[in-house]
Design a protein around this motif. Sequence first.
Motif, short mmCIF file in Angstrom:
data_model
loop_
_atom_site.label_atom_id
_atom_site.label_comp_id
_atom_site.label_asym_id
_atom_site.label_seq_id
_atom_site.Cartn_x
_atom_site.Cartn_y
_atom_site.Cartn_z
N THR A 1 -27.82 -48.13 -6.56
CA THR A 1 -29.17 -49.17 -6.69
C THR A 1 -29.91 -48.79 -5.72
O THR A 1 -29.39 -49.26 -4.78
CB THR A 1 -29.21 -49.95 -7.74
N LEU A 2 -31.04 -49.15 -5.51
CA LEU A 2 -32.09 -49.25 -4.33
C LEU A 2 -32.89 -50.79 -4.77
O LEU A 2 -33.80 -50.68 -5.28
CB LEU A 2 -32.85 -48.12 -4.07
N THR A 3 -32.56 -51.61 -4.41
CA THR A 3 -33.44 -53.04 -3.96
C THR A 3 -34.02 -52.42 -2.67
O THR A 3 -33.94 -52.62 -2.08
CB THR A 3 -32.67 -54.23 -4.33
N ILE A 4 -35.24 -53.52 -3.77
CA ILE A 4 -36.90 -53.40 -2.78
C ILE A 4 -37.11 -54.94 -2.64
O ILE A 4 -37.03 -55.36 -3.49
CB ILE A 4 -37.55 -52.61 -2.54
N GLU A 5 -36.93 -55.95 -0.93
CA GLU A 5 -37.20 -56.92 -1.16
C GLU A 5 -38.84 -57.34 -1.51
O GLU A 5 -39.52 -56.27 -0.70
CB GLU A 5 -36.65 -57.84 -0.15
N GLN A 6 -39.43 -58.57 -1.53
CA GLN A 6 -40.63 -58.50 -1.74
C GLN A 6 -41.38 -59.08 -0.09
O GLN A 6 -40.46 -58.25 0.64
CB GLN A 6 -40.89 -59.91 -1.76
N GLY A 7 -42.79 -57.61 0.11
CA GLY A 7 -43.81 -57.94 1.35
C GLY A 7 -42.87 -56.29 1.90
O GLY A 7 -43.55 -55.44 3.01
N ASN B 1 -38.07 -56.05 -6.09
CA ASN B 1 -38.65 -57.66 -5.89
C ASN B 1 -39.70 -58.61 -5.68
O ASN B 1 -39.43 -59.39 -4.62
CB ASN B 1 -37.36 -58.49 -5.45
N GLY B 2 -41.17 -57.80 -5.55
CA GLY B 2 -41.75 -58.42 -5.38
C GLY B 2 -42.03 -60.08 -6.06
O GLY B 2 -42.06 -60.34 -6.66
N THR B 3 -43.87 -60.42 -5.34
CA THR B 3 -43.31 -61.82 -5.95
C THR B 3 -45.49 -62.04 -5.98
O THR B 3 -46.26 -60.95 -5.37
CB THR B 3 -43.23 -63.24 -5.07
N THR B 4 -46.12 -62.36 -6.26
CA THR B 4 -47.50 -62.69 -6.68
C THR B 4 -48.13 -62.00 -5.29
O THR B 4 -49.71 -61.95 -5.32
CB THR B 4 -47.90 -63.56 -7.70
N ASN B 5 -47.22 -63.38 -4.26
CA ASN B 5 -47.91 -63.74 -3.03
C ASN B 5 -47.49 -63.03 -2.33
O ASN B 5 -47.73 -62.69 -0.81
CB ASN B 5 -47.67 -65.30 -2.37
N ASP B 6 -46.34 -61.64 -1.88
CA ASP B 6 -45.78 -60.49 -1.29
C ASP B 6 -45.79 -59.62 -2.28
O ASP B 6 -44.29 -59.13 -2.14
CB ASP B 6 -44.85 -61.86 -0.31
N LEU B 7 -46.62 -59.03 -2.27
CA LEU B 7 -45.73 -57.71 -3.03
C LEU B 7 -46.13 -56.31 -2.70
O LEU B 7 -45.60 -56.39 -1.33
CB LEU B 7 -47.54 -57.32 -3.10
N VAL B 8 -44.67 -55.56 -3.18
CA VAL B 8 -44.18 -54.72 -2.37
C VAL B 8 -45.22 -53.47 -2.96
O VAL B 8 -45.73 -53.46 -4.09
CB VAL B 8 -43.03 -54.22 -3.59
N SER B 9 -45.68 -52.57 -2.11
CA SER B 9 -45.92 -51.49 -1.57
C SER B 9 -45.98 -50.37 -2.08
O SER B 9 -44.94 -50.08 -0.85
CB SER B 9 -47.74 -51.98 -0.46
#
Length: 208
Positions: A37-43, A63-71
């Motif tokens: 599993t690869l987990t990618i944190e917010q931002g 695991n992005g958030t609405t204020n801190d997207l993963v790109s």
Amino acid sequence: AISSSFLSSSIIEPTTLSKTNSPYFVNQDVTIQAGATLTIEQGVEVKFDDNTAMYIKGSLIVNGTTNDLVSFSPYYDGQQWKGLFFDNATGESNITNAIITQTKGIENDKNFFSSISAVNSTVNLDGVQITDVLLPISSQFSDMRIENSVISNVTLIGDYLNVNGGNLWVLNTVFEGNNIEDMDAIDIGFMEGTTIIKIGRASCRERV
């Protein structure tokens, strides 16, 4: 979490990408192996070299958030990377609050021709923006759930969402139109299970 660097071509154990060490660079195809599993944190920013892709045979958790997207984007603006390809994945993948840009899929490939392509896999997209791509999503014999997402600036004649077999859920998702003739928002072939499409009146926008 691993440090800021080039991602390994093969991920064989649970791995986390943290915002502290972002951005991360992909200079060759990366495969998340079965059971990993690869987990990618917010931002977090993941930047791909030209013509590279990420293959998911295990699971991908974003695991992005609405204020801190993963790109997910190319290393250099104007380049095109291939996409996220779910290949008979052993685990369920969740991509939440992310933006995916400037992808092209693999030309003439029957499985991985879209920015997000799933074959015999379970993929959930929630709050995902897909923009400036050739073809956005394909789902072949997979469980694909798309909600609260936006697909825009599609630049190749074809389908925004191409589906054959498996199960499909599309909820509260926007397909922004373009000026290309013969474009389908959703092209559904033969289906084996559940198909649910529930969107509001403003969910298919025509570009003027």
